[in-house]
Design a protein around this motif. Structure first.
Motif, PDB file in Angstrom:
ATOM      1  N   ASP A  36     -31.234  58.456  16.784  1.00  0.00           N
ATOM      2  CA  ASP A  36     -31.418  57.379  15.834  1.00  0.00           C
ATOM      3  C   ASP A  36     -32.490  57.750  14.818  1.00  0.00           C
ATOM      4  O   ASP A  36     -33.084  58.827  14.862  1.00  0.00           O
ATOM      5  N   ALA A  37     -32.737  56.818  13.880  1.00  0.00           N
ATOM      6  CA  ALA A  37     -33.663  57.105  12.792  1.00  0.00           C
ATOM      7  C   ALA A  37     -35.065  57.391  13.313  1.00  0.00           C
ATOM      8  O   ALA A  37     -35.770  58.266  12.791  1.00  0.00           O
ATOM      9  N   ALA A  38     -35.493  56.656  14.351  1.00  0.00           N
ATOM     10  CA  ALA A  38     -36.839  56.865  14.902  1.00  0.00           C
ATOM     11  C   ALA A  38     -36.969  58.250  15.523  1.00  0.00           C
ATOM     12  O   ALA A  38     -37.983  58.932  15.339  1.00  0.00           O
ATOM     13  N   ASP A  39     -35.950  58.681  16.262  1.00  0.00           N
ATOM     14  CA  ASP A  39     -35.970  60.010  16.871  1.00  0.00           C
ATOM     15  C   ASP A  39     -36.023  61.101  15.798  1.00  0.00           C
ATOM     16  O   ASP A  39     -36.770  62.084  15.921  1.00  0.00           O
ATOM     17  N   ARG A  40     -35.222  60.927  14.750  1.00  0.00           N
ATOM     18  CA  ARG A  40     -35.187  61.920  13.689  1.00  0.00           C
ATOM     19  C   ARG A  40     -36.525  61.979  12.946  1.00  0.00           C
ATOM     20  O   ARG A  40     -37.018  63.050  12.610  1.00  0.00           O
ATOM     21  N   ALA A  41     -37.106  60.796  12.690  1.00  0.00           N
ATOM     22  CA  ALA A  41     -38.390  60.760  11.998  1.00  0.00           C
ATOM     23  C   ALA A  41     -39.476  61.432  12.819  1.00  0.00           C
ATOM     24  O   ALA A  41     -40.305  62.180  12.291  1.00  0.00           O
ATOM     25  N   GLN A  42     -39.473  61.182  14.133  1.00  0.00           N
ATOM     26  CA  GLN A  42     -40.481  61.784  15.001  1.00  0.00           C
ATOM     27  C   GLN A  42     -40.324  63.300  15.039  1.00  0.00           C
ATOM     28  O   GLN A  42     -41.314  64.042  15.079  1.00  0.00           O
ATOM     29  N   SER A  43     -39.077  63.781  14.996  1.00  0.00           N
ATOM     30  CA  SER A  43     -38.837  65.214  15.117  1.00  0.00           C
ATOM     31  C   SER A  43     -39.346  65.997  13.914  1.00  0.00           C
ATOM     32  O   SER A  43     -39.651  67.186  14.021  1.00  0.00           O
ATOM     33  N   VAL A  44     -39.442  65.334  12.737  1.00  0.00           N
ATOM     34  CA  VAL A  44     -39.896  66.043  11.532  1.00  0.00           C
ATOM     35  C   VAL A  44     -41.284  65.592  11.072  1.00  0.00           C
ATOM     36  O   VAL A  44     -41.753  66.022  10.007  1.00  0.00           O
ATOM     37  N   GLU A  45     -41.942  64.747  11.855  1.00  0.00           N
ATOM     38  CA  GLU A  45     -43.275  64.288  11.470  1.00  0.00           C
ATOM     39  C   GLU A  45     -44.237  65.472  11.349  1.00  0.00           C
ATOM     40  O   GLU A  45     -44.338  66.299  12.248  1.00  0.00           O
ATOM     41  N   ARG A  46     -44.902  65.566  10.197  1.00  0.00           N
ATOM     42  CA  ARG A  46     -45.845  66.647   9.906  1.00  0.00           C
ATOM     43  C   ARG A  46     -45.193  68.030  10.061  1.00  0.00           C
ATOM     44  O   ARG A  46     -45.849  68.998  10.434  1.00  0.00           O
ATOM     45  N   ALA A  47     -43.907  68.109   9.752  1.00  0.00           N
ATOM     46  CA  ALA A  47     -43.203  69.388   9.895  1.00  0.00           C
ATOM     47  C   ALA A  47     -43.385  70.295   8.684  1.00  0.00           C
ATOM     48  O   ALA A  47     -43.064  71.479   8.748  1.00  0.00           O
TER      49      ALA A  47
END
Length: 254
Positions: free
Chosen positions: A190-201
């Protein structure tokens, strides 16, 4: 561009020597210009849906019951009401991730080539939304160095080079780096999982080239927007005046 008569001869000879099967419907691809999908799949709006009208002025999603911003400088802007916090000034996509666009994006992930049909669509989309996608620098969303080494190229950089060449944007494919080796986004995330995966990437290694610039970020697909937003935040932190985004396709209605 080749004259029509020469294109017809070329396509006929290529069709005889290297018959290509449409990766959408399984029929014959009769023109080299169409890449991996046949003309019928490109031209059928029920198969390949290009996004041209009734779009959110900010995120570019198709809208029907949109919020109207009556404070717009010229004419009222149509807004979806869901993208107010998006760090991007605006985003646009050529079409929905399906049909010939989907087949072409998947092909681009393994072969660094954009067929003439898709090149024309990308250029028309940018031309049609030139005001919304105003910028002087084009930056591709980077792959992590290990992923790029495995693939051999960055598909977003192929798109960025096309835009730089056709629209005289300054190409900057070195300032922004992907420092976090994020896992591939899987179906069902979901959107939250995707956002967490690229946070500060992402980080900007050459901020002096970004400071004060209006940046157009490009990628192949807009899914939830998490990757583009993470990239935009890193550019804004580096001093970018504004960040807009262009992708070949976007997934679903959001």
């Amino acid at each position: 561009m080749l004259p029509r008569a020469l294109r017809n001869i070329r396509d006929g000879l290529l069709g005889l020597a290297y018959p290509e099967q449409c990766r959408v419907c399984g029929g014959a691809v009769e023109s080299w210009d169409d890449g991996v999908a046949c003309a019928e799949c490109w031209d059928d709006p029920n198969v390949t849906k290009l996004l041209k009208e009734s779009l959110c002025a900010k995120c570019g999603v198709p809208v029907s019951n949109a919020i109207v911003d009556v404070q717009a400088a010229t004419r009222p802007a149509r807004l979806c009401g869901m993208c107010a916090t998006l760090p991007l000034t605006s985003a646009r996509a050529c079409g929905v991730y399906a049909g010939a666009l989907e087949a072409s994006v998947l092909f681009l992930k393994v072969t660094p080539h954009i067929c003439p049909r898709l090149r024309e669509i990308i250029c028309h989309t940018l031309s049609d939304h030139r005001q919304a996608l105003a910028g002087d620098v084009v930056v591709p969303v980077p792959l992590h160095r290990l992923r790029e080494r495995q693939r051999g190229f960055n598909q977003a950089a192929i798109i960025a080079r096309l835009i730089s060449r056709e629209f005289s944007f300054r190409l900057d494919d070195r300032s922004m780096l992907r420092t976090k080796p994020t896992e591939r986004h899987r179906t069902g995330m979901d959107a939250a999982d995707r956002a967490q995966s690229v946070e500060r990437a992402f980080e900007v290694a050459r901020p002096r080239l970004i400071d004060g610039a209006s940046v157009l970020v490009v990628d192949d697909v807009y899914t939830t927007g998490s990757t583009l937003c993470a990239a935009a935040l890193s550019l804004i932190e580096a001093g970018a005046r504004q960040v807009t985004a262009l992708t070949i396709a976007r997934v679903g209605d959001r």
